[in-house]
Design a protein around this motif. Structure first.
Motif, PDB file in Angstrom:
ATOM      1  N   TRP A   1       2.724  -4.430  -5.633  1.00  0.00           N
ATOM      2  CA  TRP A   1       3.563  -5.503  -5.111  1.00  0.00           C
ATOM      3  C   TRP A   1       4.926  -4.963  -4.706  1.00  0.00           C
ATOM      4  O   TRP A   1       5.459  -5.312  -3.661  1.00  0.00           O
ATOM      5  CB  TRP A   1       3.703  -6.596  -6.160  1.00  0.00           C
ATOM      6  N   ARG A   2       5.521  -4.097  -5.537  1.00  0.00           N
ATOM      7  CA  ARG A   2       6.830  -3.516  -5.212  1.00  0.00           C
ATOM      8  C   ARG A   2       6.736  -2.627  -3.975  1.00  0.00           C
ATOM      9  O   ARG A   2       7.647  -2.593  -3.165  1.00  0.00           O
ATOM     10  CB  ARG A   2       7.361  -2.694  -6.390  1.00  0.00           C
ATOM     11  N   LYS A   3       5.655  -1.887  -3.836  1.00  0.00           N
ATOM     12  CA  LYS A   3       5.474  -1.029  -2.676  1.00  0.00           C
ATOM     13  C   LYS A   3       5.350  -1.865  -1.406  1.00  0.00           C
ATOM     14  O   LYS A   3       5.849  -1.484  -0.353  1.00  0.00           O
ATOM     15  CB  LYS A   3       4.226  -0.163  -2.877  1.00  0.00           C
ATOM     16  N   LYS A   4       4.711  -3.007  -1.514  1.00  0.00           N
ATOM     17  CA  LYS A   4       4.527  -3.886  -0.366  1.00  0.00           C
ATOM     18  C   LYS A   4       5.845  -4.541   0.043  1.00  0.00           C
ATOM     19  O   LYS A   4       6.080  -4.794   1.218  1.00  0.00           O
ATOM     20  CB  LYS A   4       3.493  -4.956  -0.714  1.00  0.00           C
ATOM     21  N   HIS A   5       6.721  -4.828  -0.899  1.00  0.00           N
ATOM     22  CA  HIS A   5       7.954  -5.554  -0.624  1.00  0.00           C
ATOM     23  C   HIS A   5       9.190  -4.654  -0.609  1.00  0.00           C
ATOM     24  O   HIS A   5      10.303  -5.142  -0.808  1.00  0.00           O
ATOM     25  CB  HIS A   5       8.151  -6.666  -1.669  1.00  0.00           C
TER      26      HIS A   5
ATOM     27  N   PHE B   1      -0.097  -1.556 -12.707  1.00  0.00           N
ATOM     28  CA  PHE B   1      -0.595  -1.148 -11.397  1.00  0.00           C
ATOM     29  C   PHE B   1      -0.435  -2.241 -10.347  1.00  0.00           C
ATOM     30  O   PHE B   1       0.057  -1.962  -9.248  1.00  0.00           O
ATOM     31  CB  PHE B   1      -2.056  -0.694 -11.499  1.00  0.00           C
ATOM     32  N   PRO B   2      -0.797  -3.508 -10.608  1.00  0.00           N
ATOM     33  CA  PRO B   2      -0.558  -4.547  -9.593  1.00  0.00           C
ATOM     34  C   PRO B   2       0.931  -4.740  -9.301  1.00  0.00           C
ATOM     35  O   PRO B   2       1.310  -5.011  -8.165  1.00  0.00           O
ATOM     36  CB  PRO B   2      -1.151  -5.812 -10.207  1.00  0.00           C
ATOM     37  N   LEU B   3       1.777  -4.573 -10.305  1.00  0.00           N
ATOM     38  CA  LEU B   3       3.220  -4.679 -10.092  1.00  0.00           C
ATOM     39  C   LEU B   3       3.708  -3.564  -9.172  1.00  0.00           C
ATOM     40  O   LEU B   3       4.522  -3.787  -8.290  1.00  0.00           O
ATOM     41  CB  LEU B   3       3.948  -4.619 -11.436  1.00  0.00           C
TER      42      LEU B   3
END
Length: 62
Positions: A35-39, A30-32
Motif C-alpha cells: 500500500w505504501r509503495k502504491k501511494h 506485507f500488505p502495508l
C-alpha cells in the motif's frame, strides 16, 4: 505407557517462538508495504503537481 519428552509447564523453544513472530510480522506488514509503495509521492503519478528536482533559489544568493 505414555512417555513425555517435556514437562507440561516447560516454555517452548525460543527459536521457534521468534521465528513465528517474524513470520506473523511478515504476513501483517506485507500488505502495508504494498500500500505504501502504491501511494508514494515520487512514484508514477499521472496527475498532480510536478515535484521539483532542485530547491528554489535563495533570496541572498549572489
Amino acid at each position: 505407557m505414555v512417555r513425555l519428552v517435556h514437562d507440561a509447564n516447560v516454555m517452548p523453544d525460543p527459536f521457534l517462538f521468534i521465528l513465528g513472530l517474524i513470520a506473523v510480522a511478515c504476513v501483517i506488514l506485507f500488505p502495508l508495504r504494498l500500500w505504501r509503495k502504491k501511494h508514494r509521492r515520487y512514484g508514477n503519478e499521472s496527475e498532480g503537481d510536478d515535484v521539483p528536482l532542485a530547491p528554489p533559489p535563495r533570496r541572498n544568493d549572489g
